[in-house]
Scaffold this active site. Structure first.
Site, PDB file in Angstrom:
ATOM      1  N   ASP A  24      -2.218  -3.601  -0.805  1.00  0.00           N
ATOM      2  CA  ASP A  24      -3.217  -4.185  -1.712  1.00  0.00           C
ATOM      3  C   ASP A  24      -3.191  -5.711  -1.642  1.00  0.00           C
ATOM      4  OD1 ASP A  24      -5.261  -4.037  -3.539  1.00  0.00           O
ATOM      5  OD2 ASP A  24      -3.941  -3.929  -5.280  1.00  0.00           O
ATOM      6  N   HIS A  41      -9.356  -8.083   5.010  1.00  0.00           N
ATOM      7  CA  HIS A  41      -9.091  -6.772   5.619  1.00  0.00           C
ATOM      8  C   HIS A  41      -8.709  -6.932   7.097  1.00  0.00           C
ATOM      9  CE1 HIS A  41     -10.342  -5.021   1.936  1.00  0.00           C
ATOM     10  NE2 HIS A  41     -11.636  -5.238   2.089  1.00  0.00           N
ATOM     11  N   LEU A 135       8.393   7.474  15.155  1.00  0.00           N
ATOM     12  CA  LEU A 135       7.818   7.322  13.810  1.00  0.00           C
ATOM     13  C   LEU A 135       6.560   8.178  13.633  1.00  0.00           C
ATOM     14  CD1 LEU A 135       7.711   5.492  11.135  1.00  0.00           C
ATOM     15  CD2 LEU A 135       6.079   4.091  12.421  1.00  0.00           C
TER      16      LEU A 135
HETATM   17  C1  IPE Z   1      -5.572   1.109  -3.778  1.00  0.00           C
HETATM   18  O1  IPE Z   1      -6.003  -0.192  -3.926  1.00  0.00           O
HETATM   19  C2  IPE Z   1      -6.129   1.706  -2.553  1.00  0.00           C
HETATM   20  C3  IPE Z   1      -5.776   1.078  -1.281  1.00  0.00           C
HETATM   21  C4  IPE Z   1      -4.961   0.080  -1.064  1.00  0.00           C
HETATM   22  C5  IPE Z   1      -6.392   1.668  -0.162  1.00  0.00           C
HETATM   23  P1  IPE Z   1      -7.220  -0.584  -4.887  1.00  0.00           P
HETATM   24  O2  IPE Z   1      -7.348  -2.044  -4.806  1.00  0.00           O
HETATM   25  O3  IPE Z   1      -8.410   0.213  -4.553  1.00  0.00           O
HETATM   26  O4  IPE Z   1      -6.675  -0.110  -6.313  1.00  0.00           O
HETATM   27  P2  IPE Z   1      -7.164  -0.470  -7.780  1.00  0.00           P
HETATM   28  O5  IPE Z   1      -8.627  -0.197  -7.826  1.00  0.00           O
HETATM   29  O6  IPE Z   1      -6.875  -1.927  -8.008  1.00  0.00           O
HETATM   30  O7  IPE Z   1      -6.364   0.405  -8.676  1.00  0.00           O
HETATM   31  C1  IPE Z   2      -6.577  -3.379  -0.266  1.00  0.00           C
HETATM   32  O1  IPE Z   2      -6.981  -4.652  -0.587  1.00  0.00           O
HETATM   33  C2  IPE Z   2      -7.414  -2.775   0.831  1.00  0.00           C
HETATM   34  C3  IPE Z   2      -8.317  -1.699   0.386  1.00  0.00           C
HETATM   35  C4  IPE Z   2      -8.416  -1.207  -0.804  1.00  0.00           C
HETATM   36  C5  IPE Z   2      -9.178  -1.157   1.407  1.00  0.00           C
HETATM   37  P1  IPE Z   2      -8.117  -4.919  -1.665  1.00  0.00           P
HETATM   38  O2  IPE Z   2      -9.416  -4.984  -0.962  1.00  0.00           O
HETATM   39  O3  IPE Z   2      -8.034  -3.950  -2.775  1.00  0.00           O
HETATM   40  O4  IPE Z   2      -7.719  -6.358  -2.155  1.00  0.00           O
HETATM   41  P2  IPE Z   2      -7.832  -6.923  -3.635  1.00  0.00           P
HETATM   42  O5  IPE Z   2      -7.017  -6.023  -4.515  1.00  0.00           O
HETATM   43  O6  IPE Z   2      -9.289  -6.898  -3.999  1.00  0.00           O
HETATM   44  O7  IPE Z   2      -7.273  -8.287  -3.515  1.00  0.00           O
HETATM   45 MG    MG Z   3      -7.062  -3.981  -4.576  1.00  0.00          MG
END
Ligand code: IPE
Ligand code: IPE
Ligand code: MG
Length: 252
Positions: A24, A41, A135
């Site tokens: 995240d 990303h 792995l």
């Molecule tokens: C969780 O992250 C899903 C992934 C990293 C793929 P999110 O950014 O979507 O989670 P929430 O919405 O903050 O809980």
């Molecule tokens: C995690 O990073 C990746 C996915 C959920 C695909 P985020 O896109 O949720 O990044 P933040 O939480 O908005 O910074």
């Molecule tokens: Mg996120």
């Protein structure tokens, strides 16, 4: 049956056998740099490469990475599209390398929502690497813990309808065997980057006894040193699985 103290819960070198990570913070990493979220990303993929290599070297058995949740479809269409393209491109560019490094790739989640082209690529990548013995890289895409449990129950219900099973056959082991992670050891260590301290519908059933570790580092900043810190923290913990601390010391 609950995890037993007699189960081997670490690799021989004391490392967790299975590490599960919520990657995240990509969006915030980009926004802090006044860049569009999708740049985060892209940068995040570089971290994935580093972490996969590190886990393979450390002889971790399974690395589960949450790449796209069943709730992430709620994001702006353009971001969803870019994530799908990135997924496809990453598979195209990385699968041969994974294969050369004896890494077995698995995708868990509801794949039927993906384009035919992406589904075909996933199937090809899984088939190409299915006999590898290093792995296991388990990517959760369009995955939700509730979806996984619901799917398991649907499959069990079908077997009951067909007369292959009876309601009295349902136990934890049977449920386990119908989950998308059926043949994998459950996660020993769960890591979430990006500062949030929640599970966000990741491996809900499977993480009943997993050790949790949170870091404020945003995913593109996460690296081998931070992973090593998380593993060190794991090594310092006493896993009790319901026993007392004294019982655990006696058995070890
Ligand atoms: C969780 O992250 C899903 C992934 C990293 C793929 P999110 O950014 O979507 O989670 P929430 O919405 O903050 O809980
Ligand atoms: C995690 O990073 C990746 C996915 C959920 C695909 P985020 O896109 O949720 O990044 P933040 O939480 O908005 O910074
Ligand atoms: Mg996120």
């Amino acid at each position: 049956m609950p995890a037993d103290l007699n189960n081997q819960i670490t690799t021989d070198n004391g490392n967790p056998r299975h590490i599960a990570i919520i990657m995240d913070g990509n969006g915030r990493w980009a926004q802090k740099r006044l860049m569009p979220r999708v740049m985060g990303h892209r940068e995040g993929v570089k971290t994935v490469r580093k972490i996969v290599e590190y886990c393979a070297k450390q002889q971790i058995e399974v690395l589960s990475l949450f790449a796209f949740s069943s709730e992430n479809w709620r994001r702006p269409q353009a971001e969803v599209n870019t994530l799908m393209e990135l997924f496809m491109m990453t598979l195209q560019s990385e699968v041969d390398k994974l294969d050369e490094n004896d890494i077995r790739l698995r995708i868990i989640g509801d794949k039927t929502a993906f384009s035919d082209k992406l589904q075909a690529k996933i199937a090809q990548a899984e088939a190409q690497t299915c006999n590898n013995r290093g792995l296991t890289l388990n990517i959760a895409a369009n995955y939700g813990g509730r979806w996984d449990i619901t799917e398991a129950f649907r499959q069990i219900a079908v077997k009951i309808e067909q007369g292959l099973l009876q309601a009295s056959d349902i136990n934890e082991d049977l449920v386990n065997r119908h989950l998308s992670t059926a043949d994998l050891h459950e996660p020993d260590l769960f890591i979430r980057s990006g500062g949030e301290q929640r599970v966000s519908n990741f491996l809900l059933w499977q993480m009943a006894y997993t050790e949790f570790y949170f870091t404020d580092a945003l995913w593109p900043e996460f690296d081998e040193a931070l992973l090593s810190e998380a593993i060190d923290s794991f090594r310092r913990r006493q896993r009790r699985f319901g026993h007392t601390g004294e019982q655990v010391i006696k058995q070890s």
